[in-house]
Write an enzyme that holds these catalytic residues in place. Structure first.
Site, PDB file in Angstrom:
ATOM      1  N   PHE A  12      -6.878  20.293 -24.257  1.00  0.00           N
ATOM      2  CA  PHE A  12      -7.690  19.088 -24.440  1.00  0.00           C
ATOM      3  C   PHE A  12      -8.999  19.226 -23.645  1.00  0.00           C
ATOM      4  O   PHE A  12      -9.052  19.942 -22.651  1.00  0.00           O
ATOM      5  CB  PHE A  12      -6.900  17.849 -23.989  1.00  0.00           C
ATOM      6  CG  PHE A  12      -7.685  16.587 -24.191  1.00  0.00           C
ATOM      7  CD1 PHE A  12      -7.978  16.139 -25.471  1.00  0.00           C
ATOM      8  CD2 PHE A  12      -8.167  15.862 -23.112  1.00  0.00           C
ATOM      9  CE1 PHE A  12      -8.735  14.996 -25.674  1.00  0.00           C
ATOM     10  CE2 PHE A  12      -8.925  14.709 -23.309  1.00  0.00           C
ATOM     11  CZ  PHE A  12      -9.211  14.287 -24.586  1.00  0.00           C
ATOM     12  N   ASP A  13     -10.047  18.516 -24.110  1.00  0.00           N
ATOM     13  CA  ASP A  13     -11.399  18.646 -23.517  1.00  0.00           C
ATOM     14  C   ASP A  13     -11.419  18.534 -21.988  1.00  0.00           C
ATOM     15  O   ASP A  13     -12.055  19.327 -21.312  1.00  0.00           O
ATOM     16  CB  ASP A  13     -12.380  17.559 -23.982  1.00  0.00           C
ATOM     17  CG  ASP A  13     -12.201  17.122 -25.395  1.00  0.00           C
ATOM     18  OD1 ASP A  13     -11.309  17.638 -26.088  1.00  0.00           O
ATOM     19  OD2 ASP A  13     -12.960  16.250 -25.811  1.00  0.00           O
ATOM     20  N   ALA A  50       0.798  14.041 -22.438  1.00  0.00           N
ATOM     21  CA  ALA A  50       0.271  12.757 -22.922  1.00  0.00           C
ATOM     22  C   ALA A  50       1.093  12.163 -24.075  1.00  0.00           C
ATOM     23  O   ALA A  50       1.383  10.976 -24.088  1.00  0.00           O
ATOM     24  CB  ALA A  50      -1.187  12.930 -23.342  1.00  0.00           C
ATOM     25  N   TYR A 109       0.836  -1.206   0.000  1.00  0.00           N
ATOM     26  CA  TYR A 109       0.000   0.000   0.000  1.00  0.00           C
ATOM     27  C   TYR A 109       0.870   1.256   0.000  1.00  0.00           C
ATOM     28  O   TYR A 109       0.611   2.198  -0.734  1.00  0.00           O
ATOM     29  CB  TYR A 109      -0.916  -0.009   1.237  1.00  0.00           C
ATOM     30  CG  TYR A 109      -1.940   1.111   1.220  1.00  0.00           C
ATOM     31  CD1 TYR A 109      -3.229   0.879   0.737  1.00  0.00           C
ATOM     32  CD2 TYR A 109      -1.614   2.396   1.670  1.00  0.00           C
ATOM     33  CE1 TYR A 109      -4.164   1.898   0.699  1.00  0.00           C
ATOM     34  CE2 TYR A 109      -2.549   3.421   1.636  1.00  0.00           C
ATOM     35  CZ  TYR A 109      -3.827   3.171   1.151  1.00  0.00           C
ATOM     36  OH  TYR A 109      -4.743   4.181   1.115  1.00  0.00           O
ATOM     37  N   LYS A 150      -1.137   7.044 -23.110  1.00  0.00           N
ATOM     38  CA  LYS A 150      -0.633   7.331 -24.462  1.00  0.00           C
ATOM     39  C   LYS A 150       0.855   6.970 -24.499  1.00  0.00           C
ATOM     40  O   LYS A 150       1.196   5.814 -24.693  1.00  0.00           O
ATOM     41  CB  LYS A 150      -0.856   8.806 -24.832  1.00  0.00           C
ATOM     42  CG  LYS A 150      -2.293   9.131 -25.180  1.00  0.00           C
ATOM     43  CD  LYS A 150      -3.087   9.537 -23.989  1.00  0.00           C
ATOM     44  CE  LYS A 150      -4.443  10.082 -24.313  1.00  0.00           C
ATOM     45  NZ  LYS A 150      -5.259  10.239 -23.104  1.00  0.00           N
ATOM     46  N   ASP A 169       1.146  19.551 -20.646  1.00  0.00           N
ATOM     47  CA  ASP A 169       0.244  18.404 -20.733  1.00  0.00           C
ATOM     48  C   ASP A 169       1.001  17.411 -21.604  1.00  0.00           C
ATOM     49  O   ASP A 169       1.151  17.586 -22.805  1.00  0.00           O
ATOM     50  CB  ASP A 169      -1.087  18.825 -21.368  1.00  0.00           C
ATOM     51  CG  ASP A 169      -2.018  17.636 -21.597  1.00  0.00           C
ATOM     52  OD1 ASP A 169      -1.551  16.488 -21.508  1.00  0.00           O
ATOM     53  OD2 ASP A 169      -3.203  17.856 -21.884  1.00  0.00           O
ATOM     54  N   HIS A 215     -21.515  14.231 -26.491  1.00  0.00           N
ATOM     55  CA  HIS A 215     -21.110  13.294 -27.549  1.00  0.00           C
ATOM     56  C   HIS A 215     -20.974  11.852 -27.076  1.00  0.00           C
ATOM     57  O   HIS A 215     -21.149  10.923 -27.852  1.00  0.00           O
ATOM     58  CB  HIS A 215     -19.819  13.765 -28.227  1.00  0.00           C
ATOM     59  CG  HIS A 215     -18.672  13.960 -27.279  1.00  0.00           C
ATOM     60  ND1 HIS A 215     -18.645  14.975 -26.363  1.00  0.00           N
ATOM     61  CD2 HIS A 215     -17.537  13.260 -27.098  1.00  0.00           C
ATOM     62  CE1 HIS A 215     -17.526  14.883 -25.661  1.00  0.00           C
ATOM     63  NE2 HIS A 215     -16.840  13.852 -26.091  1.00  0.00           N
TER      64      HIS A 215
END
Ligand code: F0G
Length: 468
Positions: free
Chosen positions: A133-134, A226, A81, A267, A224, A459
């Site tokens: 990004f969204d 990714a 843990y 990614k 960011d 969407h």
């Protein structure tokens, strides 16, 4: 007499830098079945079962194939843990590759955003960046702050060739920094590569300029991250002075111009789940730890199993190797070039993780009010069982005040290529299927209308019906 005329050696073609050890069977289907299934899915590609899909290009996120070394790491993962050995292996890898001292695991990228933005973003703030990004934008707006897009204008012209369409326009950024007080701007965010503008990279020169300008205003820079490794590959290929540098050297140089990072490891970590926050500030790390414990898990696992962190440590090393990146990006390029050959309108230059089809041009006779990119996505599915994703009017959603549809500058169908999963034969099928749809564009004159939609992020769950 002709003995001295040697035959010219044939140039050896390119081949993948890996071989296949494990396979997964794909399910084929008939056009009749697909017509039925997409109708049952209310013409929403997210609602299809994966067994109803032959080639799945919905996303490159969490859909990659792990290597033998990653699977071996899974078996030796430490599930303690607190203080798990796998955490330290993963932390040390991030520190070595990106140069950050503090590393906080999260279960995926948006969780990293949630935790870090809980520390840094408050109501009324302004966060400049390159086509956020969204989920990044969502986490900013959820805190009643504003995301300001400072991407270069060239990014919005799909036919224009430009080596670094992910770049930030320095004048636009400076305007935002000038017009808002230091207290109102928690950081500048640079997305590498920039997903929303087509998987387009940011140059080292631009990263440096953004960093220097932001720091002159006392504002830190967040990457960011990714698809950071794909960004480094494009720098090596396209930016002067980087041809002889290794990907790992370029990555280290990129991160000299960042104070912190959020990462979706699904990614360029080449794992099926995982993410992290990395920074050099002990204060930010300490504050983020509190939110991590509340939202994600204890600070040495943060929502990941020990084995996932172990696989991620290996994945980060593999994704920053040139041979892997060359194989990956050449495959995306192969698909893009085939589509160009067939005359299908795509975004240029071809991006790192996906090919984006310009649906407004591919289906010019479908009214934009009837969702051109979604219509193209449905046609491609019916044609060959291939699933892409709409990056257009459905995704852009309604204006929160007027409730009118927002029509984005670009109406795109994204075909995201999972890492190390499909072969170039699959790419050939995708290109041929799209050509067939494109060739009959004159007869595709009607799209879809909304039957039901959620008040936000519509969407994912929207239900559509055919326009008669
Ligand atoms: N940032 C970028 C640039 C992304 O592309 C994504 C996810 C995230 C952050 C969020 O990470 O999914 O791990 O929570 N993009 C996926 C996509 C979903 O399909 O492009 P996440």
């Amino acid at each position: 007499m002709l003995g001295f005329l040697k035959n010219k050696d044939m140039e050896l073609p390119f081949a993948e830098s890996y071989k296949i050890k494990m396979i997964e069977t794909l399910k084929r289907s008939t056009r009749e079945q697909r017509l039925q299934w997409i109708k049952e899915a209310k013409y929403n590609l997210f609602k299809l079962k994966s067994d109803q899909v032959f080639i799945d290009l919905l996303t490159d996120s969490g859909t990659g194939a792990m290597s033998d070394r990653q699977w071996a790491a899974i078996m030796t993962g430490d599930e303690s843990y607190a203080g798990a050995r796998s955490y330290f292996e993963f932390r040390d890898t991030v520190s070595r590759i990106m140069g950050f001292e503090y590393v906080l695991p999260t279960h995926q990228g948006r969780a990293a955003e949630n935790v870090l933005f809980s520390v840094l973003v408050k109501s009324g703030d302004v966060v400049p960046g390159n086509s956020h990004f969204d989920t990044t934008k969502g986490h900013i707006e959820f805190r009643k702050a504003h995301a300001v897009d400072c991407t270069i204008d060239e990014a919005f012209n799909t036919t224009l060739e430009h080596p670094f369409k992910g770049n930030i326009n320095i004048a636009k950024l400076e305007k935002v920094l000038k017009e808002n007080s230091r207290e109102r701007i928690p950081f500048v965010i640079v997305t590498v590569t920039c997903n929303s503008s087509g998987g387009q990279p940011v140059s080292i020169a631009n990263l440096k300029a953004v960093y220097e300008l932001s720091h002159s205003y006392g504002i830190p820079v967040l990457f960011d991250s990714a698809r950071f490794a794909e960004n480094a590959y494009f720098i090596k290929l396209r930016e002067e002075g980087y041809q002889d540098k290794s990907i790992k050297e370029i990555v280290r140089e990129m991160y000299q111009y960042a104070d912190m990072a959020t990462m979706s490891a699904k990614k360029d970590g080449i794992v099926n789940i995982g993410g992290f926050i990395a920074c050099n500030s002990a204060d930010i790390y300490r504050d983020a730890c509190t939110f991590n414990i509340m939202f994600e898990g204890y600070v040495t696992y943060g929502g990941m199993a020990g084995r996932d962190m172990a696989a991620l440590a290996v994945g980060l090393d593999e994704s920053t190797e040139f041979d892997y990146l060359e194989t990956r990006i050449k495959q995306v390029e192969y698909l893009g070039n085939k589509l160009v050959e067939y005359g299908v309108p795509i975004q240029h230059p071809i991006g790192g993780h996906a090919v984006f089809i310009d649906a407004a041009k591919a289906l010019p006779f479908v009214p934009k009010e009837q969702y051109q990119a979604q219509t193209l996505g449905i046609e491609l599915y019916i044609e060959a069982g291939i699933r892409g994703v709409e990056i257009g009017t459905l995704l852009a959603d309604r204006d929160p005040v007027t409730r009118e549809n927002r029509y984005p500058d670009l109406e795109l169908l994204r075909l995201a290529i999972p890492r190390r999963v499909y072969t170039n034969n699959h790419m050939d099928v995708i290109a041929a299927a799209l050509k067939n749809v494109f060739d009959r564009r004159n007869s595709i004159t009607k799209g879809y209308s909304i039957y039901w939609e959620a008040p936000i992020m519509r969407h994912f769950t929207v239900e559509l019906e055919k326009v008669d």
